[in-house]
Design an enzyme around this catalytic site. Sequence first.
Site, PDB file in Angstrom:
ATOM      1  N   ARG A  25     -14.562  -7.264   0.079  1.00 14.86           N
ATOM      2  CA  ARG A  25     -13.825  -6.796   1.269  1.00 14.86           C
ATOM      3  C   ARG A  25     -13.216  -5.398   1.052  1.00 14.86           C
ATOM      4  NH1 ARG A  25      -8.299  -5.182   2.546  1.00 14.86           N
ATOM      5  NH2 ARG A  25      -7.818  -5.858   4.644  1.00 14.86           N
ATOM      6  N   THR A  71      -0.445   1.152   6.982  1.00 18.48           N
ATOM      7  CA  THR A  71      -0.364  -0.007   6.094  1.00 18.48           C
ATOM      8  C   THR A  71      -0.228  -1.285   6.917  1.00 18.48           C
ATOM      9  OG1 THR A  71       0.901  -1.088   4.335  1.00 18.48           O
ATOM     10  CG2 THR A  71       2.145   0.351   5.805  1.00 18.48           C
ATOM     11  N   GLY A  72      -0.890  -2.342   6.490  1.00 22.72           N
ATOM     12  CA  GLY A  72      -0.828  -3.602   7.228  1.00 22.72           C
ATOM     13  C   GLY A  72      -2.130  -4.364   7.099  1.00 22.72           C
ATOM     14  N   THR A  89       0.843  -1.196   0.000  1.00 21.33           N
ATOM     15  CA  THR A  89       0.000   0.000   0.000  1.00 21.33           C
ATOM     16  C   THR A  89       0.877   1.244   0.000  1.00 21.33           C
ATOM     17  OG1 THR A  89      -1.762  -1.126   1.156  1.00 21.33           O
ATOM     18  CG2 THR A  89      -1.618   1.234   1.545  1.00 21.33           C
ATOM     19  N   GLY A 145     -10.602  -2.665   3.072  1.00 23.96           N
ATOM     20  CA  GLY A 145      -9.630  -2.598   4.167  1.00 23.96           C
ATOM     21  C   GLY A 145      -9.692  -1.283   4.919  1.00 23.96           C
ATOM     22  N   ASP A 146      -8.626  -1.004   5.637  1.00 23.88           N
ATOM     23  CA  ASP A 146      -8.566   0.209   6.464  1.00 23.88           C
ATOM     24  C   ASP A 146      -8.205   1.456   5.671  1.00 23.88           C
ATOM     25  OD1 ASP A 146      -6.013  -1.061   6.041  1.00 23.88           O
ATOM     26  OD2 ASP A 146      -5.173   0.480   7.347  1.00 23.88           O
ATOM     27  N   GLY A 185      -5.473  -4.783   7.358  1.00 26.22           N
ATOM     28  CA  GLY A 185      -6.467  -3.730   7.534  1.00 26.22           C
ATOM     29  C   GLY A 185      -7.524  -3.968   8.593  1.00 26.22           C
TER      30      GLY A 185
END
Length: 334
Positions: free
Chosen positions: A227, A250-251, A199, A229-230, A253
């Site tokens: 889906r 980033t990671g 990301t 994510g964050d 989410g």
Amino acid sequence: MKHSITFLFLFICFLGMAEYTIVIHGGAGTISKKTVRTETELEIRTALSDALKLGDKLLAQGELAIVVVEKVVMFLEDSPLFNAGKGAVFNHEGRQEMDACIMDGRDLSSGAVAGVTNLKNPIVGARLVKDSTRHVFLSGDRAQEFCLSKGAEYADSSYFFVQRRWDYFQKVLEQENNTKGKNDGGAAYMDEGSLKFGTVGCVVLDQSGNLAAATSTGGLTNKKYGRIGDSPVVGAGTYANNSSCAISCTGTGEYFIRGTIARDVSALMEFKGLSLDKAGKETLDKLTKMKGDGGFIGVDKKGNVIMLFNTEGMYRGYKKSSMDQPVVQLYQKE
Ligand code: ASP
């Protein structure tokens, strides 16, 4: 006499040039000397450094933080090296569905798009949502139609395709088939260096003291059921507030959403009076305790910088007006 007046004028202009800071990331994960190929490492370092130089140039010209974060994220989206725009990861159906968010710390105005497939630069879509609607978050085909109608550039699906992302997706599918449904409902998390995350994000303090944040992603490989994510969620993967800080995450989410990670850093500064560094470390501890993987970058109104993560590495870098060259780092120890 004339010369000394000119000199005095230039000197006052110099004194008047306020400090600025830009910080970027290109994803966190199992990034170590063992997992990243030397050529890829060089390409990534160059791309991050070029992105910082672009942001630095714009900031030196007096551009607003919100403009700079958009332009820098566009640059990173255009690079096939990162999981955003061209080179985004594939979902379970083999499609590239992208999410992006932008936030202006001046007034907390923000815009986000999720699950878009043919916007060349999803971050431009996010900016259009922020500036041209009453809404914050648009998703899917209708979000895309709206952005295209407002002038965002269209790109055919073939534009986003990158072979190594596809190959990685095939491996993840194979692994999933072998583990029979254990990963159902989410992505399979395989250790494969730079392919795991990727990301991109940018946070900026401009010369007028404004903060802004932007994040863009293809999400997680093999993601299912639409889906999200964050990254496009205000307060989870992206946040900016002139009175505290600007953050881009980033990671994995799901953990960042549940932990409201980006907002937590800001809230600890606002309500507990913590410094950016302390607020960032406390929030990272919380993420780690939750068993979330990843990290985040941040800048505050004084130009302090954080680049924190609990993974082996995070592609990251920053540049302040007072520095000659940008700093770019990939691994834990650099
Ligand atoms: N946070 C992103 C997501 O969960 C993935 C990443 O940072 O690479 O969608």
